[in-house]
Scaffold this active site. Structure first.
Site, mmCIF file in Angstrom:
data_model
loop_
_atom_site.group_PDB
_atom_site.id
_atom_site.type_symbol
_atom_site.label_atom_id
_atom_site.label_comp_id
_atom_site.label_asym_id
_atom_site.label_seq_id
_atom_site.Cartn_x
_atom_site.Cartn_y
_atom_site.Cartn_z
ATOM 1 N N ARG A 6 -8.471 -1.031 4.902
ATOM 2 C CA ARG A 6 -7.689 0.042 4.277
ATOM 3 C C ARG A 6 -6.319 -0.470 3.851
ATOM 4 N NH1 ARG A 6 -6.908 5.148 7.622
ATOM 5 N NH2 ARG A 6 -5.640 5.437 5.784
ATOM 6 N N LYS A 65 0.850 -1.211 0.000
ATOM 7 C CA LYS A 65 0.000 0.000 0.000
ATOM 8 C C LYS A 65 0.876 1.249 0.000
ATOM 9 C CE LYS A 65 -1.741 1.412 4.043
ATOM 10 N NZ LYS A 65 -1.427 2.799 4.421
ATOM 11 N N ASN A 66 1.913 1.279 0.847
ATOM 12 C CA ASN A 66 2.685 2.519 1.024
ATOM 13 C C ASN A 66 3.708 2.738 -0.071
ATOM 14 O OD1 ASN A 66 1.130 2.990 3.207
ATOM 15 N ND2 ASN A 66 2.691 2.520 4.735
ATOM 16 N N ILE A 123 2.474 18.217 8.611
ATOM 17 C CA ILE A 123 3.114 18.187 7.284
ATOM 18 C C ILE A 123 4.012 19.418 7.111
ATOM 19 C CG2 ILE A 123 1.291 16.843 6.137
ATOM 20 C CD1 ILE A 123 0.331 19.582 4.953
ATOM 21 N N ARG A 161 0.389 13.995 13.152
ATOM 22 C CA ARG A 161 0.747 13.818 11.745
ATOM 23 C C ARG A 161 0.923 15.159 11.011
ATOM 24 N NH1 ARG A 161 -0.829 8.575 10.540
ATOM 25 N NH2 ARG A 161 0.780 8.612 8.926
ATOM 26 N N ASP A 165 5.216 0.269 12.026
ATOM 27 C CA ASP A 165 3.989 -0.394 11.546
ATOM 28 C C ASP A 165 3.922 -1.855 11.969
ATOM 29 O OD1 ASP A 165 3.684 1.389 8.368
ATOM 30 O OD2 ASP A 165 3.386 1.977 10.448
ATOM 31 N N CYS A 168 -4.633 11.771 13.137
ATOM 32 C CA CYS A 168 -5.368 10.503 13.146
ATOM 33 C C CYS A 168 -5.151 9.884 14.518
ATOM 34 C CB CYS A 168 -4.872 9.592 12.029
ATOM 35 S SG CYS A 168 -3.250 8.940 12.364
HETATM 36 C C1 EPZ Z 1 4.317 6.901 6.547
HETATM 37 O O1 EPZ Z 1 3.537 7.874 7.216
HETATM 38 C C2 EPZ Z 1 3.427 5.686 6.383
HETATM 39 N N1 EPZ Z 1 2.270 6.030 5.554
HETATM 40 C C3 EPZ Z 1 2.981 5.202 7.771
HETATM 41 O O2 EPZ Z 1 2.194 4.024 7.599
HETATM 42 C C4 EPZ Z 1 4.225 4.845 8.582
HETATM 43 O O3 EPZ Z 1 3.830 4.440 9.868
HETATM 44 C C5 EPZ Z 1 5.139 6.073 8.663
HETATM 45 O O4 EPZ Z 1 5.460 6.535 7.339
HETATM 46 C C6 EPZ Z 1 6.439 5.789 9.401
HETATM 47 O O5 EPZ Z 1 7.122 4.755 8.775
HETATM 48 C C7 EPZ Z 1 2.412 6.087 4.221
HETATM 49 O O6 EPZ Z 1 3.494 5.859 3.680
HETATM 50 C C8 EPZ Z 1 1.192 6.431 3.418
HETATM 51 P P1 EPZ Z 1 6.327 10.275 8.663
HETATM 52 P P2 EPZ Z 1 4.057 9.405 7.263
HETATM 53 O O7 EPZ Z 1 6.084 11.554 7.946
HETATM 54 O O8 EPZ Z 1 4.861 9.716 6.055
HETATM 55 C C9 EPZ Z 1 6.931 13.577 11.974
HETATM 56 C C10 EPZ Z 1 0.194 2.784 7.676
HETATM 57 O O9 EPZ Z 1 -0.321 2.163 8.555
HETATM 58 N N2 EPZ Z 1 6.701 14.564 10.896
HETATM 59 O O10 EPZ Z 1 7.531 9.461 8.294
HETATM 60 O O11 EPZ Z 1 2.912 10.261 7.605
HETATM 61 C C11 EPZ Z 1 5.654 12.832 12.326
HETATM 62 O O12 EPZ Z 1 4.929 13.542 13.294
HETATM 63 C C12 EPZ Z 1 0.813 4.144 7.948
HETATM 64 O O13 EPZ Z 1 0.272 2.391 6.493
HETATM 65 C C13 EPZ Z 1 6.851 15.921 11.173
HETATM 66 O O14 EPZ Z 1 7.159 16.316 12.307
HETATM 67 O O15 EPZ Z 1 5.046 9.338 8.511
HETATM 68 C C14 EPZ Z 1 6.149 11.513 12.856
HETATM 69 O O16 EPZ Z 1 6.452 11.679 14.232
HETATM 70 C C15 EPZ Z 1 0.577 4.519 9.388
HETATM 71 N N3 EPZ Z 1 6.639 16.824 10.178
HETATM 72 C C16 EPZ Z 1 7.470 11.303 12.119
HETATM 73 O O17 EPZ Z 1 7.802 12.548 11.496
HETATM 74 C C17 EPZ Z 1 6.307 16.442 8.902
HETATM 75 O O18 EPZ Z 1 6.158 17.324 8.032
HETATM 76 C C18 EPZ Z 1 7.404 10.258 11.030
HETATM 77 O O19 EPZ Z 1 6.304 10.583 10.232
HETATM 78 C C19 EPZ Z 1 6.164 15.059 8.640
HETATM 79 C C20 EPZ Z 1 6.373 14.141 9.642
#
Ligand code: EPZ
Length: 417
Positions: free
Chosen positions: A397, A22-23, A124, A122, A305, A117
């Site tokens: 999902r 999925k990811n 950006i 989360r 995950d 969520c």
């Molecule tokens: C991706 O989410 C995955 N989703 C998540 O899988 C996965 O758990 C996560 O990466 C970590 O491996 C997809 O790929 C669609 P991050 P993402 O941005 O990209 C902080 C599932 O179940 N952060 O790497 O949203 C954030 O708060 C999902 O399939 C910022 O501070 O995760 C977190 O603490 C759940 N600012 C850390 O980074 C930002 O702009 C990692 O988040 C972005 C992130």
């Protein structure tokens, strides 16, 4: 509202074929916006999240066709919309992945802020900081990101955190930018490498994927490609844990063992016997499960995950284990559900201490986030009696036909409409 009913006590045996990741599929499908030809995608998992991004791409004006065999074709030459509306984005936060491609291709994008969520806020902010560094003007108004840029320009900058979708958004923005972009402290997940491979097949010039520095030389246009989605390492890990948990003998087919080093290492330490052969991994569960400590980290560390799934394994292991969750601030929601099944878990801050118990006992439980809901099925496999999991839309999902796959391995799992 569907439920999943599990009768505990069955040993899992046999083979299970892993679906596409999925990811990996989500950013790669979003990248179809970067070119006006027809992109062909194979081994695309049949999931609600994939349906959501297909719906969003069609809303933006892309022509999306799918056929029965996990193949999707997307032609994005008639883009008529640069807005990703709230009611589509709130269904799936990964919709934010259209921001970079829309900005790169059309010079503007209006994307609803994804919001948080169950597992965390989360944010950006790093996606937006990176796009601003590349010359985009970013405004946050009425719950939307409004971004414009005549043409993005390459720059050399660091990410504060190796964000997965942040790295993906910025990579997709940079492929059509003027000049060279160097992104530092990027995510190194296999899904990042898969996206870079897909973009390079479309004519992009990206190097360093899988390391912490990405170098992207902008090009004027991309051309369509035929791309196969990599297997889902988290689905594979979920079934490997299920085999270890039930003392079974399961061979996971069509997976990438190289993507699962940290998981396989920890599974071996619990006493499971692991045999890797090409793209298959055989897991024979141990008589008694040994407790091991886990700390979730960005790839190649242990994946967040897989944290909930491993917690179930530790809840019936011999001894005490500590699981530290360093990626998300609220990813222990499944603990209270596991406690209902008799697990002995204490949480303090971002660490959970699990004292192995002789057995769990079945009860009705509630799924909350995608991976946690899979861990509730795992718990049901070894709990005495019946476990009923509510709100299984979370499961749909991210896992394709999970109850069928478990049933084929001998589990007493069924979906009740
Ligand atoms: C991706 O989410 C995955 N989703 C998540 O899988 C996965 O758990 C996560 O990466 C970590 O491996 C997809 O790929 C669609 P991050 P993402 O941005 O990209 C902080 C599932 O179940 N952060 O790497 O949203 C954030 O708060 C999902 O399939 C910022 O501070 O995760 C977190 O603490 C759940 N600012 C850390 O980074 C930002 O702009 C990692 O988040 C972005 C992130």
């Amino acid at each position: 509202m569907d439920k999943i009913v599990v009768e505990g006590g069955r040993q899992l045996n046999g083979e299970v074929r892993i679906s596409g990741a999925k990811n990996a599929a989500l950013p790669i499908l979003a990248a179809s916006l970067l070119t006006d030809g027809t992109n062909t995608y194979r081994n695309v998992p049949r999931l609600h999240d994939i349906a959501s991004i297909r719906e969003l791409l069609a809303y933006l004006g892309a022509r999306v066709e799918t056929d029965e065999d996990h193949v999707i074709r997307i032609k994005a030459n008639g883009l008529c919309q640069t807005e990703a509306p709230y009611d589509l984005v709130r269904k799936m936060r990964a919709s934010i992945l259209v921001l970079g491609p829309l900005l790169a291709r059309l010079g503007k994008a209006r994307v609803s802020l994804p919001g948080g969520c169950a597992i965390g806020a989360r944010p950006i902010n790093l996606h937006l900081k990176g796009l601003a560094r590349m010359g985009a003007s970013i405004e946050l108004t009425h719950g939307y990101v409004e971004a414009t840029a005549d043409r993005l320009k390459g720059d050399d900058f660091y990410l504060d955190v190796p964000t997965v979708t942040g790295t993906e958004n910025l990579m997709m923005a940079a492929v059509l930018a003027r000049g060279t972009t160097i992104l530092r402290n990027v995510a190194r997940e296999p899904e990042i490498v898969a996206l870079a491979d897909a973009l390079n097949r479309m004519g992009a010039r990206i190097s360093g994927a899988g390391s912490s520095v990405l170098t992207i030389h902008g090009v004027d246009a991309l051309t369509p490609a035929d791309i196969s989605i990599i297997p889902d390492r988290i689905e594979a890990g979920t079934f490997m844990v299920a085999s270890a948990l039930t003392g079974g003998d399961v061979t996971v087919l069509n997976c990438e063992p190289d993507h699962m080093g940290a998981m396989l290492n920890k599974l071996r330490l619990t006493g499971a016997r692991i045999t890797v052969k090409g793209r298959s991994v055989r897991v024979q569960g141990p008589e008694k499960i040994t407790s091991v400590d886990i700390k979730t980290l960005p790839y190649p560390g242990f994946p967040t995950d897989m944290q909930a799934q491993f917690m179930v394994l530790m809840s019936v292991a011999r001894g005490l284990s500590i699981i530290s969750e360093t990626i998300f601030e609220n990813r222990f929601i499944h603990v209270s559900e596991l406690r209902r099944l008799g697990a002995d878990i204490t949480v303090s801050g971002n660490a959970a201490m699990i004292k192995g118990v002789d057995h769990l006992s079945g009860a009705p439980v509630m799924a909350t986030d995608l991976r946690a809901s899979a861990s509730l099925i795992l718990a049901g496999l070894v709990a005495e009696g019946q476990t009923v999991i509510n709100r299984v839309y979370h499961l749909d999902r991210g896992y394709e036909a999970i109850e069928d796959k478990f049933a084929r391995l001998g589990a007493a799992v069924q979906r009740v409409r």
